[in-house]
Design a protein around this motif. Structure first.
Motif, short mmCIF file in Angstrom:
data_model
loop_
_atom_site.label_atom_id
_atom_site.label_comp_id
_atom_site.label_asym_id
_atom_site.label_seq_id
_atom_site.Cartn_x
_atom_site.Cartn_y
_atom_site.Cartn_z
N ALA A 66 0.89 -1.16 0.00
CA ALA A 66 0.00 0.00 0.00
C ALA A 66 0.92 1.20 0.00
O ALA A 66 1.42 1.62 1.04
CB ALA A 66 -0.89 -0.01 1.23
N GLU A 86 4.33 1.04 2.06
CA GLU A 86 4.18 0.18 3.23
C GLU A 86 3.63 -1.18 2.85
O GLU A 86 2.92 -1.32 1.86
CB GLU A 86 3.26 0.85 4.25
N ALA A 119 1.13 -4.12 3.44
CA ALA A 119 -0.20 -4.30 4.04
C ALA A 119 -0.47 -5.75 4.41
O ALA A 119 -1.28 -6.04 5.28
CB ALA A 119 -1.26 -3.81 3.07
N GLY A 124 -6.84 -7.88 -1.08
CA GLY A 124 -7.04 -7.36 0.27
C GLY A 124 -8.06 -8.13 1.07
O GLY A 124 -8.00 -8.16 2.30
N SER A 174 -2.91 -10.77 6.93
CA SER A 174 -2.56 -9.45 7.44
C SER A 174 -2.86 -9.41 8.94
O SER A 174 -3.85 -9.99 9.37
CB SER A 174 -3.39 -8.40 6.72
N PRO A 175 -2.03 -8.79 9.72
CA PRO A 175 -0.81 -8.07 9.36
C PRO A 175 0.32 -9.06 9.07
O PRO A 175 0.33 -10.17 9.61
CB PRO A 175 -0.50 -7.23 10.61
#
Length: 142
Positions: free
Chosen positions: A42, A45, A47, A72, A77-78
């Protein structure tokens, strides 16, 4: 030896995807590049991570419709990450404990590499072989 040692000897390009990419697009990238996971970025960074397991679990749950979801929605995640200064043995231990096969390598908040368990095992085997060669030379010269 640290993770930085592994990254120094490799191509610095990391194949990645974004959280808005479709699962089908990301799966195609895994197949095309013959890799097991992609860091999900993202901006600058990280994601999450999209892996073969994420693909398998989503297809098992939803069938073909999973391919239309976004990365997504199905990514892990994380993400579990390591730093450049992490030792190879510590990274291997983390992978074993957490049952994962890929780790993003971070320098602060910026991802600077991506390593697989295969990368770490190869590095460790090369190191062990080098140590054995040195020991044989030492013994032969005594």
């Amino acid at each position: 030896m640290t993770i930085a040692s592994i990254l120094e000897s490799r191509d610095s390009q990391v194949i990645s995807c974004t959280a808005t990419d479709s699962v089908q697009t990301a799966a195609g990238l895994l197949a095309e590049r013959r890799i097991g996971a992609l860091p999900v970025l993202a901006g600058d960074e990280i994601a999450g991570i999209f892996s073969e397991r994420d693909l398998l679990y989503s297809v098992a749950r939803e069938g073909e419709g999973a391919l239309q979801r976004t990365v997504g929605e199905v990514m892990t995640s994380p993400p579990i990450t390591i730093e450049l200064g992490t030792s190879v043995l510590r990274a291997l231990s983390l992978m074993t404990r957490r049952r994962i096969r890929h780790l993003p390598v971070m320098d602060g908040q910026r991802m600077v590499g991506f390593v697989s368990i295969g990368d770490l095992i190869k590095f460790r085997m090369d190191q062990i072989e080098s140590e054995a060669d040195q020991m044989r030379e030492y013994i032969a010269s005594a």
